[in-house]
Design an enzyme around this catalytic site. Structure first.
Site, mmCIF file in Angstrom:
data_model
loop_
_atom_site.group_PDB
_atom_site.id
_atom_site.type_symbol
_atom_site.label_atom_id
_atom_site.label_comp_id
_atom_site.label_asym_id
_atom_site.label_seq_id
_atom_site.Cartn_x
_atom_site.Cartn_y
_atom_site.Cartn_z
ATOM 1 N N LYS A 173 0.799 -1.153 -0.156
ATOM 2 C CA LYS A 173 -0.163 -0.051 0.036
ATOM 3 C C LYS A 173 0.969 1.200 -0.065
ATOM 4 O O LYS A 173 2.105 1.663 1.267
ATOM 5 C CB LYS A 173 -0.937 -0.270 0.786
ATOM 6 C CG LYS A 173 -1.945 0.713 1.001
ATOM 7 C CD LYS A 173 -2.850 2.196 0.863
ATOM 8 C CE LYS A 173 -2.800 2.804 1.912
ATOM 9 N NZ LYS A 173 -2.160 3.901 0.925
ATOM 10 N N GLY A 226 6.426 5.821 7.433
ATOM 11 C CA GLY A 226 5.614 7.421 7.274
ATOM 12 C C GLY A 226 5.891 8.112 9.160
ATOM 13 O O GLY A 226 7.016 7.730 9.938
ATOM 14 N N GLY A 227 5.096 8.868 9.374
ATOM 15 C CA GLY A 227 5.021 10.351 10.485
ATOM 16 C C GLY A 227 4.949 8.749 11.806
ATOM 17 O O GLY A 227 4.059 8.744 11.610
ATOM 18 N N GLU A 229 3.012 9.879 13.961
ATOM 19 C CA GLU A 229 1.482 10.396 15.079
ATOM 20 C C GLU A 229 0.558 9.033 13.909
ATOM 21 O O GLU A 229 0.244 7.971 14.822
ATOM 22 C CB GLU A 229 0.146 11.119 14.234
ATOM 23 C CG GLU A 229 0.630 12.490 15.589
ATOM 24 C CD GLU A 229 -0.002 13.690 15.009
ATOM 25 O OE1 GLU A 229 -1.130 13.573 14.250
ATOM 26 O OE2 GLU A 229 0.728 14.699 15.393
ATOM 27 N N GLY A 231 1.721 5.787 12.768
ATOM 28 C CA GLY A 231 3.379 4.802 13.103
ATOM 29 C C GLY A 231 2.345 4.614 14.386
ATOM 30 O O GLY A 231 2.384 3.492 14.564
ATOM 31 N N GLU A 248 9.270 2.603 11.078
ATOM 32 C CA GLU A 248 10.038 3.477 10.519
ATOM 33 C C GLU A 248 9.314 4.524 10.291
ATOM 34 O O GLU A 248 9.064 5.259 9.244
ATOM 35 C CB GLU A 248 10.764 2.974 9.018
ATOM 36 C CG GLU A 248 11.597 1.816 8.945
ATOM 37 C CD GLU A 248 12.731 2.151 9.558
ATOM 38 O OE1 GLU A 248 13.404 3.034 10.146
ATOM 39 O OE2 GLU A 248 13.251 1.012 9.945
ATOM 40 N N CYS A 282 13.506 11.698 5.168
ATOM 41 C CA CYS A 282 13.552 11.590 7.407
ATOM 42 C C CYS A 282 14.623 11.597 7.747
ATOM 43 O O CYS A 282 14.475 12.144 9.084
ATOM 44 C CB CYS A 282 13.061 10.217 7.882
ATOM 45 S SG CYS A 282 14.112 8.746 6.389
ATOM 46 N N GLU A 383 8.626 17.680 13.207
ATOM 47 C CA GLU A 383 9.253 17.377 11.804
ATOM 48 C C GLU A 383 8.887 18.050 11.491
ATOM 49 O O GLU A 383 7.855 18.443 11.147
ATOM 50 C CB GLU A 383 9.054 16.174 11.559
ATOM 51 C CG GLU A 383 10.041 15.505 10.466
ATOM 52 C CD GLU A 383 10.004 14.257 10.395
ATOM 53 O OE1 GLU A 383 7.988 13.571 10.578
ATOM 54 O OE2 GLU A 383 10.863 13.536 10.135
#
Ligand code: NAD
Length: 489
Positions: A173, A226-227, A229, A231, A248, A282, A383
């Protein structure tokens, strides 16, 4: 051509939904793709489950899986130019960057091809000659692989290669805004000969399709990049079915420069560290932590060079940096300029959209430098995921380490100095998953990548990157069983 790939067939979304993929350089529509919903996700999971339980794939010897990975690597190189172009149209990054990504992931497929065929497990000494004990590594089952938009091909391949090497079946996805190279990757996996149901592709929003995959009891593992929140939400959602998760997440990565560093190299890398791919990395070196005595000279030169970075169309060979990925993301990046100014950071350059009319339609933002920053500022802690550099100062080595560790993240860091002993001391004390000495940015397929603290759970790449997709199984064999007569003597 339809763009969902389920059970070995390219299909449209069951509800007929589509989404337009937008070029961030000029807002043109690059392609229309099919947009899955939870019903399509369910079908994809069922296909992956059936391929894992009943298909031919689990019976493939490791050597054959390895050959499949080598073949994917070859096909990636065959179609290198096309893939780089797709990545540019999708993300805005330059063609050169897209080409580097293709070469990097080719190396990752080759590395896991070697790992796939050289992992026979291990014998364990049970301390009893009549016992044969060994640990073998089996696939987990169905893995949902969820990737972000900044490195669509690269982040997906870091998951796909080890997950296939380990013998799992997959549901891919990608980010809904950047699906093009994942569609291409899925075509190449099909062309390489993966049986139906082994690698399925669903495109669609994280909140519906992604969330379904995390919830599904038929999915054994979720690997997410991904981000923070998202995660964190995925981790708690996965707890309901006690699913394995690999995460990650983000980073706020310090680039520590001592006064004795090679000036030219340190300046050059400091620019690349933060402004490469418009800061949407990242592991970007968004926090410059510079020794007080070097500060003025270093920052003046950095600003001078930042102002000369050529923004433009990623397809134009003269372009040094492309746009941000979307209008919405640019708004978020821009909001940090006001946040920084209100917190007392001093804006030295950038902080706004470019005036150039040629860039008017794209999601461009000028390279931005904030001086006089401190670790408690939001612009330093959070970030921004854009081309924003913050500058902090230090006078002694322990303060440099303390500033470098003063973050809830722990993905990557760098230290620049001519003193090898000091470099090693700082590298050992920094609480980050990767530390570069006199460099910034490289990774190796054979070396683990991932975060300390809130930058993630688990590792990608290296041997640990394969272990994420495996279950160890202990087989204990008694070669000379005797009655124990514990009961009923
Ligand atoms: P994001 O968290 O918004 O989305 C990432 C993916 O998750 C997308 O495919 C999205 O559709 C999906 N998703 C969103 N909500 C979901 C949910 N509830 N359930 C399941 N899936 C869901 O991240 P993004 O904005 O696409 O990417 C940028 C972020 O990725 C940054 O924070 C960056 O630091 C991070 N990143 C980390 C690494 C690393 O190696 N640590 C690498 C690249 C990017």
């Amino acid at each position: 051509m339809s763009t969902l790939f389920i059970d070995g067939r390219w299909v449209a979304a069951s509800a007929g939904a589509t989404r337009q993929v937008i070029n961030p350089y000029d807002r043109s529509v690059v392609r229309e793709v099919d947009e899955a919903d939870t019903l399509d996700a369910r079908t994809a999971v069922a296909a992956a489950r059936a391929a894992f339980e009943d298909g031919e794939w689990p019976g493939w010897p490791a050597r054959r899986r390895s050959a499949l990975l080598y073949r994917v690597a070859e096909l990636l190189q065959r179609d290198r130019a096309e893939i780089a172009r797709l990545e540019t149209l999708d993300t805005g990054k330059t063609l050169v960057e897209g080409g580097i990504d293709v070469d990097d992931v080719t190396g990752v497929f080759r590395y896991y091809a070697t790992q796939a065929e050289s992992d026979p497990g291990r014998l364990v000494d049970a301390g009893d000659p009549s016992v044969r004990s060994r640990v073998i590594y089996e696939p987990l089952g169905v893995c949902a692989l969820i990737a972000p938009w900044n490195y669509p091909l690269l982040q997906m391949c870091w998951k796909v290669a080890p997950a296939l090497a380990a013998g799992n079946t997959l549901v891919l996805k990608p980010s809904e805004s950047t699906p093009l190279t994942t569609i291409k990757l899925t075509e190449l996996i099909e062309e390489a000969g993966a049986p139906p149901g082994v690698a399925n592709l669903v495109l669609g929003p994280g909140g519906t399709v992604g969330s379904f995959l995390v919830d599904s009891p038929e999915v054994d593992m979720v690997s997410f990049t991904g981000g923070l929140e998202t995660g964190s939400a995925i981790m708690s959602q996965a707890a309901r079915t006690v699913k394995k998760v690999a995460l990650e997440l983000g980073g706020k990565n310090p680039n520590i420069v001592f006064a004795d560093a090679d000036f030219e190299a340190a300046i050059d890398y400091a620019l690349i560290a933060v402004f490469f791919h418009a800061g949407q990395v990242c592991s970007a070196g968004t926090r410059l932590v510079v020794e007080d005595s070097l500060h003025d000279r270093f920052v003046d030169e950095l600003v001078r060079r930042a102002e000369r970075i050529r923004l433009g169309n990623g397809l134009d060979p003269d372009t040094e940096s492309g746009p941000l990925v979307s209008d919405e993301h640019r708004d978020k990046v821009e909001s940090y300029v006001e946040i920084g100014i209100n917190e007392g950071a001093r804006l030295l350059t950038g902080g706004r959209r470019p005036d150039d009319p040629a860039l008017r339609d794209g999601f461009f933002f000028l390279p931005t430098v904030f001086d006089d920053c401190t670790s408690d500022m939001r612009v330093v802690r959070e970030e921004t995921f854009g081309p924003i550099l913050t500058v902090e100062r230090f006078t002694d080595v322990d303060t440099a380490v303390r500033i470098g560790n003063d973050t809830t993240y722990g993905l990557a860091a760098a230290v620049w100095t001519a003193d090898a002993g000091r470099a090693e001391y700082v590298a050992r004390r920094l609480r980050h998953g990767t530390v570069w000495i006199n460099d910034f940015g490289p990774y190796l397929p054979q070396a683990e990548w991932g975060g300390f603290k809130r930058s993630g759970v688990g590792r990608e790449l290296g041997h640990a990157g394969l272990a994420e997709y495996q279950e160890p199984k202990h087989i204990y064999e008694n070669t000379a069983p005797e009655p124990q007569r514990w009961f009923a003597r």
